[in-house]
Write a protein that holds these residues in place. Structure first.
Motif, short mmCIF file in Angstrom:
data_model
loop_
_atom_site.label_atom_id
_atom_site.label_comp_id
_atom_site.label_asym_id
_atom_site.label_seq_id
_atom_site.Cartn_x
_atom_site.Cartn_y
_atom_site.Cartn_z
N ASN A 12 30.71 14.04 -2.31
CA ASN A 12 31.99 13.38 -2.06
C ASN A 12 32.60 12.85 -3.36
O ASN A 12 33.81 12.94 -3.58
N ASN A 13 31.74 12.29 -4.20
CA ASN A 13 32.23 11.79 -5.50
C ASN A 13 32.76 12.94 -6.35
O ASN A 13 33.84 12.82 -7.00
N ASP A 40 36.10 14.14 -4.89
CA ASP A 40 37.19 13.21 -5.21
C ASP A 40 37.69 13.41 -6.64
O ASP A 40 38.90 13.37 -6.91
N GLN A 78 41.50 14.79 -7.98
CA GLN A 78 42.32 13.99 -8.90
C GLN A 78 42.79 14.80 -10.11
O GLN A 78 43.89 14.56 -10.63
N LYS A 80 35.78 15.90 2.93
CA LYS A 80 34.61 15.03 2.78
C LYS A 80 33.36 15.79 3.20
O LYS A 80 33.43 16.86 3.79
#
Length: 706
Positions: free
Chosen positions: A572-573, A576, A580, A665
């Motif tokens: 998930n990190n 993300d 971005q 996710k």
């Protein structure tokens, strides 16, 4: 004297055949008020007489007295204890009386038969305690005395009592010949009572065997015998047995008619015992038939009758009926009150066990010179205590088994995936870790059977030395290891594609049967074997197998869940960060069909996922905020080759490819982790074979665009 002793076993048997319904007495508030208003209850009267006799005996023991007086008082005290259902104390008093009569001064002709009649009272008390084997032995010793004295009433009484012991011990076919022989002897005696009661017992044996026609015929032959008002109890006893036989034969109307004669007798000669027994039987019948009003009427009638007589077992039967009736009516306050009193009564019955006094009266019996075989009595006692211990052990295992089976029922779905999880987890162990696991499993089996190994009637592993006590656990461990070795040897010869997790079931069943068989043979070689022991061994082995398996499974699943949660959080990190800094390129790609002229063109950024469906592939494309589906005749292998230049499109499953930047996710569970998408698309699993590769590819893609 002879008639009184003759009736005792009959009354005892009536009580015992009702044991399915018969429970200890209870007392509720309304009843206590009524009893307190009566001048004297039966229970108080018996208690006062007991205290009086105990006081007299205490005084006589303080000064010299003729032994004959002491023996007579002890016999009467035993009779009072018997009436109050305190059978252990009754046996103690009778034994003391026998000792005095046998070893002291009165050497008259009636001595031997007097002792024999008191021995019958001892047998009657043991009979009430359900120790039919020991009661039969005592009756047999009394029969020998009566036979030497040619005492026909004593012979008839003891023979009938021996037959009753066999009947209640579950051997009606053995009891029938005894009663038939006794009936032949009784017919030669001018006293009709002997013939009457022997006929009843023959009918009861036929009933227990299932020959209801002959049983009813035997009872009906007694209709023409007039015993007189003084012996009306025998007729009532016969009617109770006749009603039971009608019920067993399915002739419910006839049974109801017989019981109603006892409950609503116009003669007033029906004893309270038989009246309440008939009333409770009728109440139970009407309750089962759904006639709650009639059942309540009869149950309350039985309760009113019991206010003036002390009958513990019948009282508790009434308590149970009233509890069920009030509960069915929704009156939970009264139902709870009767339930509490029923449980108190049941506890009282349980306390009246032979083991609380058997050692004491065995010691006193040592002084009787009648050639009693004390080793056999001791063996009977040990057997009773051993069987009780087996039942306790069995109860523990049944509770544990029920709990484990509940877990199996709730978690039974996905058996193969859970087995695969265990298999892959164990494969990840180093060799020394597998050796440690095998050693701990050996310690577990040895410890388990060290404490919980069932024993035979004449042999207990708990009384053996340390080496013998660890043998059952070692045998179980070796058998499990042997079948596991054979299992993995066979399974290793099969390809992974032909892997079948039913093999694990076969392994479990084979190891289980092997362990049970080995332990049964071990007990058989060490001592006597019984069905209870075999059942206990089967349950013990089952519990020993299931407990470590589920414990290990829960631990592994917990570890795997934590691992996947950690992996999910890392993914998930990474995702993300990708969202971005990554801007999807509006580049088109055309996928050619392998065997047709068909093709599919789309923007790479719009591809959400691809799903293999046989020789076709389903493409999930994001267009204007919604997901459309396109199908093309191609394979996942061909598709991978055509999309190899796009690092954001990766394989996560043998049936799925996904676009990394479309992932919203990641979530994890014991079976792996799932990829979720922002559009209207179902979650896609990441198979175990691709988990590390997916994580590596996602991380490489993140590093490549940063």
């Amino acid at each position: 004297m002879s008639l009184r002793c003759f009736l005792f076993p009959m009354l005892a048997f009536v009580c015992l055949i009702d044991i399915g319904y018969a429970k200890p007495a209870r007392q509720e508030t309304e009843r206590n008020d009524n009893i307190s208003n009566t001048p004297f209850s039966v229970k108080d009267s018996i208690s006062l007489q007991i205290k009086t006799y105990e006081g007299i005996l205490d005084e006589l023991q303080q000064r010299p007295v003729e032994n004959k007086s002491m023996a007579s008082l002890l016999t009467q005290l035993g009779n009072l204890y018997f009436k109050s259902e305190n059978y252990p104390k009754a046996i103690d008093a009778y034994i003391k009386s026998i000792v005095l009569r046998e070893y002291n001064q009165f050497r008259n002709e009636s001595r031997s038969t007097d002792v024999a009649w008191i021995m019958i009272e001892v047998g009657n008390s043991l009979y009430r305690l359900h120790d039919f084997g020991l009661a039969e032995y005592v009756y047999t010793m009394a029969l020998r005395v009566f036979a030497t004295q040619a005492d026909e009433p004593g012979i008839i009484t003891t023979c009938n009592n021996i037959g009753l012991c066999k009947l209640n011990a579950g051997h009606p076919k053995q009891a029938l010949p005894v009663f038939l022989k006794t009936l032949e002897i009784s017919k030669k005696n001018p006293v009709l009572n002997y013939r009457y009661v022997s006929t009843i017992y023959v009918g009861m044996s036929y009933n227990a065997i299932g020959d209801y026609k002959n049983a009813i015929s035997m009872f009906r032959t007694l209709n023409g015998i007039d015993l007189g008002k003084d012996e009306e109890d025998l007729r009532n006893f016969m009617l109770i047995q006749l009603g039971d036989t009608y019920f067993n034969a399915g002739e419910n109307d006839s049974a109801v008619s017989v019981y109603r004669k006892l409950v609503f007798s116009e003669t007033g000669l029906v004893d309270s015992y038989y009246k309440t027994n008939a009333a409770t039987r009728l109440a139970r019948f009407y309750l089962d038939e759904g006639n709650d009003a009639e059942a309540m009427k009869l149950a309350l009638e039985a309760e009113r009758t019991l206010k003036f007589v002390e009958m513990t077992s019948v009282q508790n039967t009434v308590n149970e009926l009233l509890y069920e009736l009030y509960k069915k009516q929704g009156d939970y306050r009264k139902a709870l009150a009767y339930l509490e009193l029923y449980e108190k009564g049941q506890e009282l019955v349980n306390q009246r066990e032979l083991q609380t006094f058997v050692a004491d009266y065995n010691r006193k019996l040592d002084r009787i010179s009648m050639g009693l075989e004390f080793s056999k009595i001791q063996a009977q006692r040990n057997q009773a205590l051993s069987e009780k211990q087996h039942q306790k052990t069995l109860s523990v295992f049944l509770v544990a088994l029920a709990f484990l089976l509940l877990i199996m029922l709730l978690t039974g779905k996905g058996f193969e995936s859970r087995i695969q999880l265990l298999q892959e987890h164990i494969k990840s162990y180093a060799t020394y870790e597998k050796a440690i696991m095998a050693f701990l499993l050996a310690i577990y089996f040895i410890a388990f059977f060290f404490f919980f190994m069932p024993s035979g009637k004449s042999f207990s592993f708990h009384d053996s030395g340390f080496i013998k006590r660890i043998v059952p656990g070692m045998m179980a461990y070796v058998i499990v290891g042997f079948f596991s070795f054979i299992f993995y040897g066979i399974r290793s010869t099969r390809s992974k594609e032909h892997s079948n997790y039913n093999y694990y079931i076969y392994l479990f069943i084979s190891a289980y049967i092997g362990a049970v068989t080995a332990l049964v043979l071990l007990v058989f070689a060490s001592g006597e074997l019984s069905f209870n022991v075999i059942l206990s061994i089967a349950l013990a082995v089952l519990a020993s197998f299931i407990f470590p398996f589920y414990l290990f499974l829960l631990v592994v699943e917990n570890l795997v869940i934590k691992h996947y949660e950690s992996m999910s959080q890392t993914l998930n990190n990474d995702i993300d960060q990708i969202k971005q800094i990554y801007t999807p390129q509006q580049k088109t790609v055309t996928i050619q069909s392998e065997k047709t002229t068909g093709k599919l063109t789309f923007f790479v950024a719009d591809l959400v996922a691809v799903e293999a469906q046989g020789n076709y592939c389903m493409f999930y494309l994001s267009e204007n905020g919604s997901v459309s589906k396109k199908i093309l005749h191609t394979t996942m292998k061909s598709l991978e080759e055509q999309l190899a230049e796009f690092s954001n499109i990766i394989r996560c499953h043998k049936s799925f490819m996904i676009n990394i930047h479309q992932i919203s996710k990641v979530s994890g569970n014991s079976r792996g982790y799932l990829l979720h998408f922002s559009e209207d698309t179902e979650s896609i699993p990441v198979s175990r074979g691709y988990q590390k590769e997916v994580m590596s590819l996602v991380r490489s893609f993140r590093d490549g665009i940063s």
